[in-house]
Scaffold this active site. Structure first.
Site, mmCIF file in Angstrom:
data_model
loop_
_atom_site.group_PDB
_atom_site.id
_atom_site.type_symbol
_atom_site.label_atom_id
_atom_site.label_comp_id
_atom_site.label_asym_id
_atom_site.label_seq_id
_atom_site.Cartn_x
_atom_site.Cartn_y
_atom_site.Cartn_z
ATOM 1 N N GLU A 258 0.889 -1.165 0.089
ATOM 2 C CA GLU A 258 0.081 -0.237 0.085
ATOM 3 C C GLU A 258 0.851 1.336 -0.011
ATOM 4 O O GLU A 258 2.022 1.290 0.734
ATOM 5 C CB GLU A 258 -0.861 0.109 1.355
ATOM 6 C CG GLU A 258 -1.970 -0.696 1.283
ATOM 7 C CD GLU A 258 -2.800 -0.679 2.447
ATOM 8 O OE1 GLU A 258 -4.010 -1.183 2.596
ATOM 9 O OE2 GLU A 258 -2.395 -0.120 3.423
ATOM 10 N N LYS A 260 2.385 4.577 1.149
ATOM 11 C CA LYS A 260 2.760 4.953 2.566
ATOM 12 C C LYS A 260 2.409 6.519 2.628
ATOM 13 O O LYS A 260 3.356 6.977 1.954
ATOM 14 C CB LYS A 260 4.103 4.642 3.164
ATOM 15 C CG LYS A 260 4.180 5.188 4.381
ATOM 16 C CD LYS A 260 5.743 4.312 4.956
ATOM 17 C CE LYS A 260 5.805 4.752 6.514
ATOM 18 N NZ LYS A 260 5.338 5.964 7.101
ATOM 19 N N ARG A 265 -1.798 10.038 11.207
ATOM 20 C CA ARG A 265 -2.534 8.750 11.081
ATOM 21 C C ARG A 265 -3.864 9.063 11.752
ATOM 22 O O ARG A 265 -3.769 9.849 13.001
ATOM 23 C CB ARG A 265 -1.925 7.751 12.126
ATOM 24 C CG ARG A 265 -2.452 6.298 12.169
ATOM 25 C CD ARG A 265 -1.404 5.326 13.006
ATOM 26 N NE ARG A 265 -1.951 3.948 12.866
ATOM 27 C CZ ARG A 265 -1.462 3.028 12.824
ATOM 28 N NH1 ARG A 265 0.092 2.974 12.814
ATOM 29 N NH2 ARG A 265 -1.962 1.988 12.979
ATOM 30 N N ARG A 281 -2.238 9.238 16.077
ATOM 31 C CA ARG A 281 -1.287 7.971 16.393
ATOM 32 C C ARG A 281 -0.948 7.774 17.927
ATOM 33 O O ARG A 281 -0.775 6.975 18.486
ATOM 34 C CB ARG A 281 0.062 8.374 15.556
ATOM 35 C CG ARG A 281 1.523 7.424 16.215
ATOM 36 C CD ARG A 281 1.586 6.696 15.151
ATOM 37 N NE ARG A 281 3.213 6.257 15.384
ATOM 38 C CZ ARG A 281 3.704 5.616 16.299
ATOM 39 N NH1 ARG A 281 2.918 5.303 17.541
ATOM 40 N NH2 ARG A 281 4.870 5.301 16.311
ATOM 41 N N GLU A 311 -5.088 7.431 6.724
ATOM 42 C CA GLU A 311 -3.972 8.618 6.875
ATOM 43 C C GLU A 311 -4.653 9.575 6.457
ATOM 44 O O GLU A 311 -5.169 9.577 5.369
ATOM 45 C CB GLU A 311 -2.607 8.197 5.976
ATOM 46 C CG GLU A 311 -1.389 8.994 6.253
ATOM 47 C CD GLU A 311 -0.762 8.661 7.474
ATOM 48 O OE1 GLU A 311 -0.981 7.879 8.351
ATOM 49 O OE2 GLU A 311 0.421 9.274 7.655
ATOM 50 N N PHE A 351 -7.139 2.206 5.578
ATOM 51 C CA PHE A 351 -6.327 1.284 5.202
ATOM 52 C C PHE A 351 -6.523 0.088 6.221
ATOM 53 O O PHE A 351 -6.048 -1.007 6.186
ATOM 54 C CB PHE A 351 -4.720 1.338 5.289
ATOM 55 C CG PHE A 351 -4.074 2.110 6.659
ATOM 56 C CD1 PHE A 351 -4.041 1.530 7.691
ATOM 57 C CD2 PHE A 351 -3.756 3.622 6.157
ATOM 58 C CE1 PHE A 351 -3.555 2.158 8.823
ATOM 59 C CE2 PHE A 351 -3.353 3.990 7.407
ATOM 60 C CZ PHE A 351 -3.167 3.429 8.617
ATOM 61 N N ARG A 428 4.288 -3.803 17.606
ATOM 62 C CA ARG A 428 5.037 -3.827 16.385
ATOM 63 C C ARG A 428 5.640 -4.997 15.914
ATOM 64 O O ARG A 428 6.340 -5.670 16.582
ATOM 65 C CB ARG A 428 6.498 -2.750 16.647
ATOM 66 C CG ARG A 428 7.393 -2.139 15.293
ATOM 67 C CD ARG A 428 8.260 -1.631 15.835
ATOM 68 N NE ARG A 428 8.275 -0.260 16.565
ATOM 69 C CZ ARG A 428 7.631 0.905 15.579
ATOM 70 N NH1 ARG A 428 7.498 0.621 14.546
ATOM 71 N NH2 ARG A 428 7.447 1.932 16.425
#
Ligand code: ATP
Length: 599
Positions: A258, A260, A265, A281, A311, A351, A428
């Site tokens: 995708e 970026k 965010r 975020r 985003e 997304f 993460r």
């Protein structure tokens, strides 16, 4: 509950750095709270976090600065402000200052002493509620009132208690207690595996509320926890790699690549009452900055309630092209959001989808989440799904990466699409891999480009042109090849002058010496030269400058171009050549190679 019990725990926490001990001290404290008044467990948790509530509540801050605290200490201790200030210079910690001066306070005697002895000990509830009250004091005269109220609280506190109250108000509790330790303590308090508490917190970023649910409803309730519109979910984060082969290997050979986007965010919550809330975020409530996004979400999300993620990107109001992150921040800084909205419009590139109409989607694979997102979305230009492509070979991935860069993005986020590709809230991991360039290249040299077309202006630029199609010159082919569309950098006067300036050169069809894949609103005979600066030069599937020279099928484009000035001293054939632009592109590549990899 006595505030002194909390203070004892704070003192012990301050003295240790052992994780095991920290968790033990917290567990003990929470046990005491549950025994005495379990209703306040959430507040105790926030207090340990150094807050009165989670940031995303959007409530006011306590709002007393250093000067105000000094004044409150002096009022409470009956000493001069100067004395407090001097001591602060010596000790460097207002908490210690408060403790010291309050300990020296003259002893009360007689009736006063009797009254003081009878005084109820200070409770945590009182401390918390007073601080909350102070936070909500707003408007005229509130500064003095806040200081007086804080002074009153300090008067009631013991010197040691005052030390921690002052540090709390200053935002300097410095306990070294992270969320992870609090999570472990909550888990050990109710005898649950820490993963259960952790998961609950990841889905509802409110540790106080999680603690309360844990003690009131137990493990099973925590296990059943789902995202709830209105409460932010801790965001899933990406790992980073630089090699397309490695990226695909990590994802099991195939992934969803995708764009970026270089924006902000946004976690967008559609509540059952029709309201929309947006979290950043860092899970701050940023709804007020984006009334336009709120409207788009309301009209495009076809569900009763939902949590989606995307985003927010700034776009050029004229060309519709993406603008860099800095412009979005510009908008955030503007006082009048409605003016900012017009000057810097935004689009949302969605997304993910985490929740819809009672159903938790975080534990479903990405393809399922995306399918649902498409199902509930009525897309519009300003609110649609991030540009994406399924890739299963490094060449395609690399090509798509370059296309993303050429379109003004930072690179790609390549995502796993296998059965286990869940939404890993708060983690993460390797299910998302970002592939971006790690250098910041400034195009140091401006270029001189020729106007070959123009686009009508919209909004504020109605009645004039909003952007110009610019070309470099290829002397061998004797062609003008397009390299960018420029809409930024013009002053209002220059904009107003454009129709008159271009008029003599406007032609009904493309000039035979212009090579362009883009069709502007009007074609312009190559005559006018302008100096343009951009952020960098990128490969482009659309622009024709140096087409096929660097890579088959690609030309070169200038990213984020800005008009500097007209060059009436130059004729079109004296414009920067495509060859020169290729050289500039290549020298940039050297810069990338020279740059050491970030760790
Ligand atoms: P990180 O979020 O990994 O700590 P960071 O804040 O510096 O690092 P980046 O390195 O820019 O962020 O990469 C992740 C961010 O990329 C996301 O938080 C999100 O804001 C942004 N982003 C843009 N497009 C996408 C996309 N299509 N999918 C996921 N994230 C995207």
């Amino acid at each position: 509950m006595r505030f002194s019990e909390v203070v004892d725990a704070l003192e012990r926490l301050e003295r240790t750095s052992s994780r095991i001990q920290i968790v033990a001290i917290l567990t003990n404290l929470f046990k005491r709270v549950v025994e005495q008044n379990k209703d306040i467990i959430d507040k105790v948790v926030y207090f340990i976090q150094g807050k009165l509530w989670p940031d995303w509540y959007g409530y006011p801050e306590i709002g007393i600065g250093e000067k105000g605290i000094i004044k409150a200490i002096s009022l409470a201790a009956g000493v001069k402000e100067r004395e407090v200030e001097n001591l602060y210079k010596q000790l460097g910690d207002l908490g210690l200052v408060a403790e010291r001066v309050l300990a020296k306070k003259p002893k009360t005697t007689g009736l006063l002493a009797f009254a003081k002895a009878k005084q109820e000990p200070l409770t945590f509830e009182k401390v918390y509620n007073t601080l909350k009250r102070i936070a909500f004091m707003q408007g005229e005269g509130s500064r003095d009132l806040k200081i007086k109220t804080l002074a009153g609280l300090l008067k009631e506190a013991s010197p040691k208690e005052a030390k921690y109250i002052v540090r709390f108000v200053q935002g300097k509790l410095r306990l070294g207690v992270g969320d992870a330790s609090i999570i472990e303590a909550i888990a050990s308090l109710i005898g649950a595996p820490k993963e259960v508490v952790e998961r609950a917190y990841n889905l509802r970023a409110d540790l106080g509320a999680i603690a309360k649910m844990a003690v009131e409803e137990g493990i099973e309730a925590l296990k059943r926890i789902k995202p709830q519109p209105g409460i932010p979910i801790r965001p899933m984060l990406a790992e980073r790699l630089h090699d397309p082969v490695e990226i695909l290997r990590k994802l099991g050979g195939k992934g969803l690549a995708e764009y970026k986007y270089d924006g902000e965010r946004a976690q967008i919550h559609l509540l059952p009452n029709g309201k929309v809330v947006i979290y950043s975020r860092r899970l701050e409530n940023i709804t007020h900055s984006y009334p336009d996004v709120v409207q788009y979400a309301k009209s495009s999300l076809k569900a009763k309630e939902a949590i989606v993620e995307g985003e927010i990107v700034a776009v050029d109001p004229e060309t519709g092209e993406l603008r860099p992150f800095q412009e979005l921040m510009h908008r955030r800084r503007k006082h009048d959001v409605h003016i900012a909205m017009k000057e810097i419009p935004v689009h949302v590139k969605l997304f993910d989808l985490m929740y819809v109409d009672g159903e938790d989607y975080t534990n479903k694979p990405l393809p399922v989440r995306r399918k649902k997102l498409e199902e509930i979305l009525e897309p519009r230009e300003e609110f649609n799904i991030a540009t994406n492509k399924i890739v299963d070979n490094p060449e395609d991935l690399e090509k798509f990466f370059r296309q993303a860069i050429a379109d003004g993005c930072e690179g790609l986020v390549v995502k796993a699409i296998h059965d286990k590709s869940i939404y890993q809230a708060g983690a993460r991991g390797w299910l998302w891999i970002k592939y971006k360039r790690d250098y910041k290249s400034e195009m140091v040299e401006p270029v001189d480009l020729v106007v070959v077309g123009a686009f009508y202006g919209k909004g504020r630029r109605g009645g004039t042109f909003g952007a110009l199609l610019m070309a470099g010159y290829d002397p061998e082919k004797d062609l003008f090849m397009t390299v960018c569309k420029v809409g930024s950098g013009f002053s209002d006067e220059e904009l107003a002058r454009l129709p008159e300036l271009l008029k003599p050169y406007i032609i009904p069809n493309k000039h035979p010496r212009v090579y362009s894949n883009i069709k502007p609103d009007v074609w312009v005979q190559p005559a006018l030269v302008a100096e343009i600066i951009g952020a960098e030069i990128t490969l482009s599937p659309i622009h024709t400058c140096a087409k096929d020279e660097v890579e088959t099928g690609s030309g070169l484009a200038i990213r984020f171009p800005r008009f500097i000035r007209w060059r009436p001293d130059k004729g079109p054939q004296e414009a920067t050549t495509c060859k020169e632009i290729v050289e500039m592109y290549k020298s940039q590549l050297h810069k990338i190679e020279e740059k050491p990899e970030k760790v």
